[in-house]
Design a protein around this motif. Sequence first.
Motif, PDB file in Angstrom:
ATOM      1  N   ASP A 150      53.000 -46.470 -51.346  1.00  0.00           N
ATOM      2  CA  ASP A 150      51.557 -46.263 -51.484  1.00  0.00           C
ATOM      3  C   ASP A 150      51.123 -45.050 -50.663  1.00  0.00           C
ATOM      4  O   ASP A 150      51.767 -44.702 -49.668  1.00  0.00           O
ATOM      5  CB  ASP A 150      50.853 -47.515 -50.944  1.00  0.00           C
ATOM      6  CG  ASP A 150      49.484 -47.735 -51.552  1.00  0.00           C
ATOM      7  OD1 ASP A 150      48.972 -46.848 -52.245  1.00  0.00           O
ATOM      8  OD2 ASP A 150      48.924 -48.819 -51.308  1.00  0.00           O
ATOM      9  N   ASP A 151      50.022 -44.425 -51.064  1.00  0.00           N
ATOM     10  CA  ASP A 151      49.418 -43.319 -50.314  1.00  0.00           C
ATOM     11  C   ASP A 151      50.453 -42.231 -50.024  1.00  0.00           C
ATOM     12  O   ASP A 151      50.449 -41.624 -48.939  1.00  0.00           O
ATOM     13  CB  ASP A 151      48.793 -43.812 -48.989  1.00  0.00           C
ATOM     14  CG  ASP A 151      47.802 -44.949 -49.206  1.00  0.00           C
ATOM     15  OD1 ASP A 151      47.245 -45.049 -50.318  1.00  0.00           O
ATOM     16  OD2 ASP A 151      47.597 -45.746 -48.276  1.00  0.00           O
TER      17      ASP A 151
ATOM     18  N   GLU B 166      46.792 -41.933 -57.790  1.00  0.00           N
ATOM     19  CA  GLU B 166      45.656 -42.798 -57.461  1.00  0.00           C
ATOM     20  C   GLU B 166      44.377 -41.975 -57.486  1.00  0.00           C
ATOM     21  O   GLU B 166      44.409 -40.780 -57.223  1.00  0.00           O
ATOM     22  CB  GLU B 166      45.735 -43.309 -56.024  1.00  0.00           C
ATOM     23  CG  GLU B 166      46.983 -43.926 -55.532  1.00  0.00           C
ATOM     24  CD  GLU B 166      46.781 -44.462 -54.104  1.00  0.00           C
ATOM     25  OE1 GLU B 166      46.497 -43.684 -53.176  1.00  0.00           O
ATOM     26  OE2 GLU B 166      46.894 -45.685 -53.962  1.00  0.00           O
TER      27      GLU B 166
HETATM   28 MG    MG Z   1      46.979 -46.293 -52.247  1.00  0.00          MG
END
Ligand code: MG
Length: 282
Positions: free
Chosen positions: A180-181, A237
């Motif tokens: 993530d990220d 995202e």
């Molecule tokens: Mg994220």
Amino acid sequence: HAKDAGRNTYRMFDEAMNHQVQEALRLRSNFQRGLAGGEFVLHYQPLLDLQTRRVVGAEALVRWHDPERGMLSPGHFIPVAESSGMIVPLGAWVLREACRQAARWPVQGGQPLVVAVNISAIQFKRGNLEQTVADALSESGLAPDRLEIELTESTLLHQTDEVLATLQRLREFGVRLSIDDFGTGYSSLAYLKKLAVNKLKIDQSFVRDLTSDPEDSAIVRAIVDMAHSLNLVTIAEGVENTEVLAVLRSFGCDEGQGYYFARPMPEAEFRRYLEAAEGVPA
Ligand code: MG
Ligand code: C2E
Ligand code: MG
Ligand code: MG
């Protein structure tokens, strides 16, 4: 007088400490009440294949419906849940609930949907995560390859042999791993490959200004190319408009998530969204 001042400072400090302790205790008991009383809910945000526009899965995002304070977003309570340790029971609930709900989602375009669940570093260290995942899968009957675990780079940065072994065994179950990220930390791609990570989620901070910021655009393009050379799937995202979507498609980014497609929504609404999406040709 210096002595008095010292005493006052001490008293103020003492009161502040006391207030903090009280606040932490209050939160802990609120959390316990909330978990027992069904105050937490999962919202789902669709993940789309950028070429076919098909829904391929959804990310589970927790919300707290606090009777006194209304709907709280995770940015408000996840950090407290982490520092108090309450993330362990909360995270276990999130895993069970996400697997239970995803097990009843209809296939899309003949493909079963994936459910992505965020996991905090604390859950690795203190949570007996393997058992929690195994229980969530067996209780729900969800196929392991329909569960995707989202980790951040910092979880991997501070990994111990134990964390690595846990990740390894989750991969052996067939569970997918996603970072993530991505781009905000310091992962080496070779290392991610060694961990058998499946997917990189390009952080929304690079995606937001993709059409106006040449550096962001270069970063996103480089992540997509490097990921593909290692057979990793890429997802962007924070896709908020059609211009960003067009650039992502031109870079060959595989998947997208963002307000342009849909906001996170309650599960009943997500199922209606799936029904409507299934009828629309790509
Ligand atoms: Mg994220
Ligand atoms: P995340 O995992 O990076 O999730 C994406 C966040 O971006 C979500 O915020 C989502 O609503 C938001 N978002 C999605 N599309 C867009 C967009 O187009 N524009 C903008 N500006 N934002 C978008 P949310 O739901 O408030 O969650 C925030 C963070 O809280 C998550 O970031 C995740 O780190 C954490 N979180 C959420 N649920 C859980 C959970 O069950 N467990 C743990 N450990 N963390 C969670
Ligand atoms: Mg996430
Ligand atoms: Mg984020």
